[in-house]
Design a protein around this motif. Structure first.
Motif, PDB file in Angstrom:
ATOM      1  N   LEU A 109      63.520  31.366   5.979  1.00 15.25           N
ATOM      2  CA  LEU A 109      62.749  31.592   6.921  1.00 15.25           C
ATOM      3  C   LEU A 109      62.509  33.228   7.245  1.00 15.25           C
ATOM      4  O   LEU A 109      61.431  33.668   7.533  1.00 15.25           O
ATOM      5  N   LEU A 110      63.707  34.066   7.072  1.00 17.72           N
ATOM      6  CA  LEU A 110      63.592  35.149   7.124  1.00 17.72           C
ATOM      7  C   LEU A 110      62.863  35.980   5.878  1.00 17.72           C
ATOM      8  O   LEU A 110      62.006  37.012   5.944  1.00 17.72           O
ATOM      9  N   SER A 111      63.038  35.452   4.777  1.00 16.17           N
ATOM     10  CA  SER A 111      62.260  35.951   3.373  1.00 16.17           C
ATOM     11  C   SER A 111      60.792  35.870   3.661  1.00 16.17           C
ATOM     12  O   SER A 111      60.033  36.824   3.216  1.00 16.17           O
ATOM     13  N   GLU A 112      60.572  34.743   4.343  1.00 16.11           N
ATOM     14  CA  GLU A 112      58.889  34.517   4.472  1.00 16.11           C
ATOM     15  C   GLU A 112      58.364  35.330   5.463  1.00 16.11           C
ATOM     16  O   GLU A 112      57.248  35.995   5.246  1.00 16.11           O
ATOM     17  N   LYS A 113      59.265  35.780   6.449  1.00 16.83           N
ATOM     18  CA  LYS A 113      58.816  36.751   7.573  1.00 16.83           C
ATOM     19  C   LYS A 113      59.050  38.443   7.177  1.00 16.83           C
ATOM     20  O   LYS A 113      58.127  39.312   7.652  1.00 16.83           O
ATOM     21  N   LEU A 114      60.227  38.439   6.486  1.00 18.15           N
ATOM     22  CA  LEU A 114      60.746  39.944   6.502  1.00 18.15           C
ATOM     23  C   LEU A 114      60.825  40.446   5.000  1.00 18.15           C
ATOM     24  O   LEU A 114      61.297  41.590   4.750  1.00 18.15           O
ATOM     25  N   GLY A 115      60.760  39.600   4.124  1.00 20.74           N
ATOM     26  CA  GLY A 115      60.926  40.019   2.752  1.00 20.74           C
ATOM     27  C   GLY A 115      62.146  39.735   2.125  1.00 20.74           C
ATOM     28  O   GLY A 115      62.945  38.791   2.507  1.00 20.74           O
ATOM     29  N   THR A 116      62.968  40.993   1.488  1.00 20.48           N
ATOM     30  CA  THR A 116      64.210  40.626   0.870  1.00 20.48           C
ATOM     31  C   THR A 116      65.368  40.517   2.071  1.00 20.48           C
ATOM     32  O   THR A 116      65.536  40.883   3.017  1.00 20.48           O
ATOM     33  N   VAL A 117      66.265  39.463   1.856  1.00 25.90           N
ATOM     34  CA  VAL A 117      67.246  39.109   2.713  1.00 25.90           C
ATOM     35  C   VAL A 117      68.537  39.192   1.647  1.00 25.90           C
ATOM     36  O   VAL A 117      68.576  38.077   0.754  1.00 25.90           O
ATOM     37  N   GLN A 134      64.381  28.239  15.082  1.00 26.70           N
ATOM     38  CA  GLN A 134      63.955  28.959  15.987  1.00 26.70           C
ATOM     39  C   GLN A 134      64.823  30.250  16.131  1.00 26.70           C
ATOM     40  O   GLN A 134      64.265  31.339  16.386  1.00 26.70           O
ATOM     41  N   ALA A 135      66.047  30.315  16.001  1.00 25.05           N
ATOM     42  CA  ALA A 135      66.955  31.525  15.883  1.00 25.05           C
ATOM     43  C   ALA A 135      66.811  32.319  14.959  1.00 25.05           C
ATOM     44  O   ALA A 135      66.418  33.685  15.332  1.00 25.05           O
ATOM     45  N   ALA A 136      66.398  31.901  13.818  1.00 26.27           N
ATOM     46  CA  ALA A 136      65.964  32.935  12.749  1.00 26.27           C
ATOM     47  C   ALA A 136      64.591  33.436  13.293  1.00 26.27           C
ATOM     48  O   ALA A 136      64.390  34.528  12.687  1.00 26.27           O
ATOM     49  N   ARG A 137      63.620  32.541  13.389  1.00 25.88           N
ATOM     50  CA  ARG A 137      62.535  33.114  13.855  1.00 25.88           C
ATOM     51  C   ARG A 137      62.353  34.110  14.808  1.00 25.88           C
ATOM     52  O   ARG A 137      61.616  35.273  15.000  1.00 25.88           O
ATOM     53  N   LEU A 138      63.222  34.071  15.735  1.00 23.75           N
ATOM     54  CA  LEU A 138      63.370  34.758  16.764  1.00 23.75           C
ATOM     55  C   LEU A 138      63.824  35.990  16.597  1.00 23.75           C
ATOM     56  O   LEU A 138      63.456  37.117  16.991  1.00 23.75           O
ATOM     57  N   ALA A 139      64.767  36.140  15.658  1.00 20.78           N
ATOM     58  CA  ALA A 139      65.523  37.241  15.105  1.00 20.78           C
ATOM     59  C   ALA A 139      64.473  38.162  14.468  1.00 20.78           C
ATOM     60  O   ALA A 139      64.550  39.347  14.551  1.00 20.78           O
ATOM     61  N   ALA A 140      63.753  37.332  13.593  1.00 17.24           N
ATOM     62  CA  ALA A 140      62.704  38.071  12.852  1.00 17.24           C
ATOM     63  C   ALA A 140      61.658  38.656  13.682  1.00 17.24           C
ATOM     64  O   ALA A 140      61.265  39.822  13.378  1.00 17.24           O
ATOM     65  N   ALA A 141      61.403  38.141  14.920  1.00 18.56           N
ATOM     66  CA  ALA A 141      60.405  38.557  15.926  1.00 18.56           C
ATOM     67  C   ALA A 141      60.966  39.817  16.414  1.00 18.56           C
ATOM     68  O   ALA A 141      60.045  40.759  16.657  1.00 18.56           O
ATOM     69  N   ILE A 142      62.011  39.818  16.626  1.00 16.75           N
ATOM     70  CA  ILE A 142      62.683  40.942  17.399  1.00 16.75           C
ATOM     71  C   ILE A 142      62.696  42.191  16.539  1.00 16.75           C
ATOM     72  O   ILE A 142      62.414  43.359  16.592  1.00 16.75           O
TER      73      ILE A 142
END
Lengths: 298, 518
Positions: free
Chosen positions: B365-373, B506-514
Motif C-alpha cells: 500500500l505504501l509503495s503504491e502511494k509513496l514509491g520506494t519503501v 487503513q493505518a498504512a493509508r493514513l500514514a501515507a496521507a500524513i
C-alpha cells in the motif's frame, strides 16, 4: 476428560491463574484464586450465569475428583486440576456480564408497579409454602414471625430509611446487624443485602447522587463483609460492582419492563439454594422501591 | 434440657443440604432442636438469643457451627458425634476418584485418555515435527504443525499421505487456526457464523477473522495451510482440501481465501476449485490484481480489510461492496491535522511490525502511494535495507523475521526489540510517522498496549526535546472477546495519542496521507 466452558463471567481472569479448590458441591466447585481474596465458581447449568462463574452444560460431568485443597491452574485458556483427568477449555467461551446498572428502571411506571406487586405476592406464597424463616410481609410487622425474622426486620427498616436519606453511616450500621445472619452457606442477611444492592443498581440510572451512595455503601459493605464467609463475601464483592447472577438480573429486568413471563422468571430467581433465592428477591423488591423519585445530593 | 455445640473447620455444604442435615439431627431420639449455620458473629448472637448457645463463642465465619438441644447430655453428645460422622462421610465420598494419573507423554498416550480425539497440534523443534506428524497421521488424526523449520521435502510426503487418507495437515509453520470455535496457536476469540476461511498467512488469518467479528459476521472454520502450501512444489494441497471441506460443510455459506499470490499453476487450480464450490468465494491474494481473480462467484479484493467486509456483506445477503482504496473522510481530516504538526525535515514513515503479513500488506500500500519503501522483506531486492538495524527513508520492518527472533521470543510476545526501535526512530529527525501493528489473542503478549505505552511516551519526550512531534499510527488486530480485550487495549493506546484505525490497511493509508499531506 476435556470439556468446553459454555460461558464465563466477566470476573474470570483472562490471564493465566492459579487457584485452590475451596469448596465442592454436587454441581458447583469454588476455586480460591491464589493472591486474591475471592472465589471463582465452576458450575454445571444450562442457564444460570454468575459474574464469577465458569459455566459448563455437559450433564455427564462429575466433580467427584475435585476435592477441597487440590490445586487448579489455568494456562493459555485451559483449566486443569491436580490429580484429576478433568480439563476445561475456556478459550472459546463467550463472556457473560450483568447489565443491571444500565437498566434505569422506572418503578413508577404502571407496568413495573404491576410486575412488582405480582412478584411480591408470589414471593410471600413461596416463602410460606417453604416455611422459610424470613417471610417478606412479616418484615414490616415488628415482633412477628421467626426469631430470625424479628431480628432482621429492625435493621432492614433502618436500612430502608437511611438509604432513602443517603445516610451512608447509618446504612452500614444497619447492614452490620444483618451480615452473616441466618441459615445457609450464604446467610440470609447477606442474600438480602445482595438483592437490595441489585434493586438500587437497577433504579440508579445515571443519577450521580445515587451512584455515589451505592459506591460508598459498597465500600463500607466490603469492610464489614469480613464478618461473613468467603463464598458470601465473593457475591457481595460483585454486587457492590453491579454484578449479579443471571436469575436475579433477569428478574430485575422483567419487573422494570413488565414482562408477561414474570411468574416463571421470578420462580427461577427464587429457586436458588434453600432460601437464598427468596431472600435475595426480598432484598431486590425492597431495593427497587427506595428511590422512586429523582433525588439529587447536589 | 441440655445444649452443646461443635465447630467444624472450613466446611461448606449447600443450603439445601444444611437444611436437610439440620432436619435429620432434629429427628434423632431425644433431640428437640438442632441447627447448622455458618459461625458468624450475628448467627452466634441469634443462637444465644434462641437459647441454643449458653454463651457467646468466638466467631469464625468460614466454619460450620452445629448446635443441638436435647433431653440430656448423652443424647446431645451422641447427636453431635453422629453429625460430625455424617459430614465426614460426605467429605470422604467427595474425595473418591482422586487418583493421580500420569500425564500423556506421546500421541498414543494422549489418545488413550481421549479416545474420541481426531486432531493433534504439534509444537516441537522443527527437526522432530515431521516424524510426530507422520505418527499422528498413521493414527488417523488430522494435524496442525505449529513448528517451523520443517523442509518442503518433509512437508510434501506428509501432505500427500494425508490427502490419500482423507486427513488434513495444517502447516508446517501454521501459527493460526480456529477449529470448531477453538482458537489454536496465535488466534483470536471470534463469533461463530457462516464464513469459512482458508489462509496461508497467520496474521492474515487473524486480521480477517477479527475484522469479520468486528463487522458483525462470524466464522465456521479458519484453516491455516502454512506458508509453503501454495508453492508449485506442494501444489496447494491443504488449501484445496480446505476449500473442499468448507464446500461440504453446510454451516459455511461464504468461503474466504487469503494468501500471497500463489504460483500460477496453483492459483489456477485453487480458483477453479473455488468456482466449483457452488458458494460465493472472496479471495485476497495479497498483491495480486483483484480484477485478475474476480469471476462470477469469486470476488477478488486488494486488502485483508476488504476481504472481511466483502465476506460479511455476502454473508448478510448483500453485494460484496465496492472498494475504492480511499481514506474515509474522517481519516483524511485526521491526516491533514497531523501533517501540520510535522516540521519540514520529517518526511518518512517507519513501520515496525510484529506480523509478517501486516508488514507485507503495508509495503504494497505504501509503495503504491509513496514509491520506494525499504524493508528486510522488500517487494523487490533493490529495496532491501542495507542494514536492517537502521531505517532509510520510508521503511517497514517485519520484526518477526528469523533475523530478529534468534534467541528471543516472537515480537508479538516480547516487545523489547520493538520498543528499542521505537526510541531509535524517535531520535531520527526525518521520522514523521511510526506505524505499528498490535496483535491480540491467545499466544500473544497479555498486555501489548501496556508494553508499548512507556516506549511511546519516552519516544514522545525524545522528539519534544528536539522540538519535534512524532505521529504514532496503528491498528489493533483483535476482538472484545480476546483475553486482552480490544476496547481496553485501544483505550490505553489512544490515551498516549496513538491514532488508531480499524485495520492495518487503513493505518498504512493514513500514514501515507500524513506524510504526503503537506
Amino acid at each position: 476428560m476435556q470439556i468446553h466452558a459454555t460461558s464465563i463471567g466477566e470476573a474470570i481472569p483472562r490471564d493465566n491463574f492459579d487457584a485452590l479448590i475451596h469448596s465442592a458441591f454436587d454441581t458447583a466447585v469454588n476455586l480460591h484464586l491464589v493472591d486474591a481474596e475471592r472465589l471463582i465458581t465452576l458450575l454445571v447449568s444450562d442457564h444460570y450465569e454468575l459474574p464469577q462463574g465458569i459455566r459448563i452444560e455437559s450433564k455427564d460431568v462429575r466433580f467427584q475428583s475435585l476435592t477441597v485443597g487440590l490445586l487448579a491452574a489455568c494456562r493459555a485458556g485451559v483449566l486443569r486440576f491436580e490429580s484429576s483427568p478433568l480439563t476445561i477449555d475456556l478459550r472459546a467461551a463467550p463472556m457473560w456480564k450483568c447489565h443491571i446498572s444500565e437498566l434505569n428502571a422506572d418503578m413508577q411506571s404502571p407496568s413495573a408497579e404491576r410486575s412488582w406487586t405480582a412478584v411480591w405476592q408470589i414471593l410471600n406464597i413461596r416463602q410460606k409454602l417453604n416455611k422459610t424463616e424470613i417471610i417478606a410481609d412479616d418484615l414490616f410487622q415488628l415482633n412477628t414471625g421467626s426469631l430470625l425474622s424479628q431480628k432482621i426486620s429492625r435493621p432492614i427498616l433502618q436500612l430502608i430509611s437511611s438509604t432513602e436519606q443517603f445516610d451512608i453511616e447509618d446504612s452500614i450500621h444497619a447492614a452490620e446487624k444483618m451480615i452473616g445472619l441466618g441459615p445457609g452457606v450464604t446467610p440470609s442477611g447477606d442474600d438480602f443485602l445482595i438483592g437490595f444492592l441489585a434493586g438500587l443498581w437497577s433504579t440508579s440510572g445515571g443519577n450521580q447522587g445515587q451512584l455515589s451512595f451505592i459506591h460508598s455503601f459498597g465500600n463500607g459493605l466490603m469492610e464489614i463483609a469480613k464478618q461473613t464467609n468467603l463464598i458470601s463475601r465473593t457475591y457481595i464483592h460483585h454486587a457492590t460492582k453491579g454484578q449479579f447472577s443471571s436469575s436475579l438480573s433477569n428478574l430485575a429486568q422483567a419487573i422494570a419492563f413488565g414482562s408477561e413471563n414474570i411468574r416463571a422468571i421470578s420462580e427461577a430467581a427464587m429457586h436458588v439454594g434453600h432460601s437464598s433465592g427468596m431472600d435475595s428477591v426480598t432484598g431486590l423488591l425492597i431495593g427497587l422501591c427506595i428511590w422512586n423519585t429523582e433525588l439529587s445530593l447536589a | 434440657m441440655a445444649t452443646s455445640q461443635r465447630m467444624i473447620k472450613n466446611l461448606y455444604r449447600d443450603s439445601v443440604s444444611l437444611m436437610q442435615f439440620s432436619e435429620k439431627l432434629r429427628a434423632l431420639d431425644g433431640i428437640k432442636q438442632a441447627s447448622a449455620v455458618m459461625a458468624t458473629e450475628n448467627n452466634i448472637s441469634l443462637l444465644v438469643e434462641a437459647g441454643l448457645l449458653g454463651t457467646v463463642v468466638p466467631s469464625s465465619p468460614n466454619d460450620l457451627l452445629i448446635v443441638v438441644e436435647g433431653e440430656d447430655d448423652s443424647s446431645v453428645s451422641g447427636a453431635l458425634d453422629q453429625a460430625e460422622a455424617m459430614l465426614k462421610q460426605k467429605s470422604a465420598e467427595a474425595g473418591e476418584g482422586g487418583i493421580r494419573r500420569v500425564p500423556p507423554r506421546s500421541i498414543e498416550m494422549g489418545l488413550e485418555s481421549m479416545p474420541a480425539a481426531n486432531f493433534v497440534l504439534i509444537s516441537t523443534p522443527g527437526e522432530y515435527a515431521a516424524a510426530e506428524a507422520r505418527k499422528a497421521l498413521q493414527l488417523g488424526l488430522h494435524v496442525m504443525i505449529f513448528s517451523d523449520n520443517v523442509s518442503m521435502e518433509e512437508e510434501i510426503p506428509l501432505k500427500q499421505y494425508a490427502r490419500e487418507h482423507d486427513l488434513l495437515v495444517m502447516g508446517p509453520d501454521c501459527g493460526t487456526a480456529i477449529i470448531n470455535g477453538i482458537p489454536l496457536g496465535f488466534a483470536n476469540v471470534v463469533r461463530r457464523g457462516d464464513i469459512g476461511v482458508v489462509a496461508a498467512s497467520g496474521t492474515g488469518l487473524q486480521q480477517v477473522t477479527s475484522l469479520i467479528d468486528r463487522f458483525g459476521g462470524g466464522i465456521t472454520q479458519a484453516i491455516g495451510t502454512g506458508g509453503h502450501d501454495l508453492k508449485s512444489e506442494v501444489g496447494g494441497i491443504t488449501m484445496l482440501q480446505g476449500i473442499a471441506a468448507l464446500t461440504a460443510d453446510p454451516s459455511t455459506r461464504v468461503i474466504l481465501l487469503v494468501s500471497k499470490p500463489p504460483s500460477p499453476d496453483v492459483m489456477k487450480n485453487v480458483l477453479e476449485q473455488a468456482a466449483q464450490s457452488g458458494k460465493p468465494v472472496v479471495v485476497d491474494f495479497i498483491g495480486a490484481e483483484p480484477a485478475s481473480i474476480t469471476s462470477n462467484s469469486i470476488t477478488g479484493v486488494r486488502t485483508l480489510e476488504d476481504a472481511a467486509v466483502a465476506s460479511v456483506n455476502i454473508s448478510k445477503g448483500k453485494s460484496p461492496g465496492k472498494f475504492s482504496g480511499n481514506l474515509p473522510a474522517r481519516s483524511t481530516k485526521v491526516a491533514k491535522e497531523s501533517a501540520t504538526k510535522l516540521n519540514a525535515k520529517q518526511r518518512y514513515i517507519r513501520g515496525l511490525f510484529s506480523g509478517g503479513t501486516f508488514c507485507y500488506e503495508t509495503l504494497l500500500l505504501l509503495s503504491e502511494k509513496l514509491g520506494t519503501v525499504y524493508s528486510n522483506i522488500p517487494l523487490n531486492k533493490e529495496h532491501k535495507l542495507e542494514d536492517v538495524w537502521k531505517s532509510q527513508e520510508h521503511t517497514a520492518i517485519d520484526l518477526g523475521d528469523d533475523l530478529f527472533t534468534q534467541g528471543r521470543p516472537h515480537p508479538m510476545i516480547d516487545f523489547r526489540l520493538r520498543n528499542e526501535r521505537i526510541l531509535q526512530e524517535a531520535e531520527d529527525p526525518e521520522t514523521a510517522v511510526i506505524l505499528l501493528d498490535i496483535v491480540l489473542g491467545y499466544g500473544s503478549n497479555m498486555d501489548p498496549a501496556g508494553e508499548l505505552v512507556p516506549a511511546i511516551q519516552q519516544a514522545q519526550k525524545i522528539a519534544a526535546k528536539a522540538r519535534r512531534k512524532v505521529i504514532f499510527v496503528g491498528s489493533v488486530c483483535g476482538t472484545e472477546g480476546d483475553p486482552q480485550n480490544l476496547s481496553r487495549q485501544e483505550a490505553m493506546l489512544r490515551d498516549v495519542d496513538v491514532i488508531l484505525t480499524d485495520s492495518n490497511a487503513q493505518a498504512a493509508r493514513l500514514a501515507a496521507a500524513i506524510v504526503s499531506g503537506r
